[in-house]
Design an enzyme around this catalytic site. Structure first.
Site, short mmCIF file in Angstrom:
data_model
loop_
_atom_site.label_atom_id
_atom_site.label_comp_id
_atom_site.label_asym_id
_atom_site.label_seq_id
_atom_site.Cartn_x
_atom_site.Cartn_y
_atom_site.Cartn_z
CB SER A 115 -0.93 0.03 1.21
OG SER A 115 -0.17 0.00 2.41
CG ASP A 125 -5.10 5.00 6.59
OD1 ASP A 125 -3.90 4.90 6.92
OD2 ASP A 125 -5.61 4.32 5.67
CG HIS A 160 -1.73 3.66 4.54
ND1 HIS A 160 -2.89 3.05 4.95
CD2 HIS A 160 -0.95 2.68 4.03
CE1 HIS A 160 -2.82 1.75 4.69
NE2 HIS A 160 -1.65 1.49 4.15
#
Ligand SMILES: *[C@@H]1O[C@H](CO)[C@@H](O)[C@H](O)[C@H]1NC(C)=O
Length: 345
Positions: free
Chosen positions: A33, A320, A323
């Site tokens: 990610s 978040d 991240h």
């Protein structure tokens, strides 16, 4: 000095080395990610981010499947090399091989070096990212012809960025690998996989490669939440150890594989500096994230109707609980472009 230059020119003429053009022709991305630009939108997993508020600061406010409010580091790196401002995800049918010729992303949020990690959330394992790359290579050859495709693949910059999930989603939370390996041996196991992976892409034509290290993963807001607000020192220690081993691997492979230019890009210290002193980088806090309460939300838990979500993500180091914000991603990318990646410019 002058003598050296003349000698150098002479050597080049002797070897008939063609015009040296060090410029990077495209960016090819493998990882999780930290660099996924939307591949998870096209697979059956619960780990997605193709909905608001993800992407709210992206061009047009689109939720692309990037795990941030905007772009990820590889987008900024592509731009820094004079290429496109975003790297398209390989699985998105909206793009064609023509688009992928100047950059392509095979990354999948939630994945890792270890096959077991990718199974936790049913995402794309690393071996499958490699299969997609092989498919891409033959499509590119079909589109441009073998010779031109080879040239592009030789001049491309390959960026590999993963590993955090192997520890935080797998080793430290599931019994399987921690029963089998000590933390030290698990690191060696992962570095062994990185080694085979780099060797394989080298044999498929990759020459300019950046292996990205781990961030101070004990300071991700989610980990802090589980540790009474403090960074988890043990996880940061493992990240530093793993980075040392990755750096050693880079030195070994530079000796072993002729013509390779492999660099180690270390995000640890720059990100740690930001986390320790967010104000000096223009942020307000690094302890909690923008989305929701900033303590645990990510993926589907980070949703549009949450009244707690911040209004200005630029004040936050993290978007978040797992991240960074686009602003942080930009700082990390420009740091890499100025340091480890500078030799490719
Ligand atoms: C991961 O799975 C693939 C596909 O089954 C296999 O080829 C590969 O050897 C596995 N990797 C490791 C390190 O076990």
């Amino acid at each position: 000095m002058a003598f050296h230059s003349i000698a150098l020119i002479f050597v080049f003429q002797l070897l008939q080395i063609p015009e040296i053009d060090a410029k990077v022709s495209s960016i090819i991305v493998f990882g999780d990610s930290t660099v996924d630009s939307g591949n998870n939108n096209f697979i059956a997993t619960v780990l997605k981010s193709d909905f608001r508020p993800y992407g709210r600061d992206f061009d047009g406010g689109q939720s692309t499947g990037r795990f941030s409010n905007g772009r990820v580091p590889t987008d900024f790196i592509s731009e820094a090399f004079g290429l496109k401002p975003t790297v398209p995800p390989y699985l998105d049918p909206a793009y064609s091989i023509k688009d992928f010729a100047s950059g392509v992303c095979f990354a999948s949020a939630g994945t890792g070096y270890d096959n077991v990690t990718s199974r936790v959330l049913s995402v794309i394992p690393l071996w499958k990212e490699l299969e997609y790359f092989k498919e891409y290579k033959s499509r590119l050859e079909g589109y441009l012809g073998r010779k031109k495709a080879k040239k592009i693949l030789t001049k491309a910059l390959y960026i590999i960025s993963m590993g955090t999930n192997d520890f935080l989603e797998n080793y430290y939370v599931l019994p399987h690998r921690s029963f089998e390996f000590s933390p030290e041996d698990y690191q060696k196991f992962l570095v062994g996989i990185a080694r085979s992976f780099i060797t394989e892409i080298y044999h498929l034509g990759a020459r300019k490669i950046s292996l990205t290290g781990l961030p101070p993963m004990g300071c991700l807001p989610l980990e802090r939440t589980l540790n009474w607000g403090n960074c988890v020192a043990r996880y940061n220690y493992v990240a530093r150890e793993f980075n040392q081993k990755s750096k050693a691997l880079v030195e070994i492979l530079n000796d072993e594989l002729s013509g390779i230019q492999l660099v180690f890009s270390n995000p640890y210290y720059i990100l740690y500096k930001i986390i320790r002193d967010p104000q000096s980088f223009g942020f307000v806090t690094a302890a909690t994230a923008c989305c929701g309460t900033g303590r645990f939300e990510m993926g589907y838990l980070c949703n549009e109707h949450d009244p707690f979500t911040c209004t200005d993500a630029n004040q936050y180091v993290f978007w978040d609980s797992f991240h960074p914000t686009e602003k942080t991603n930009g700082i990390l990318a420009h740091h890499a472009a100025r340091t480890s990646l500078a030799i490719f410019k």
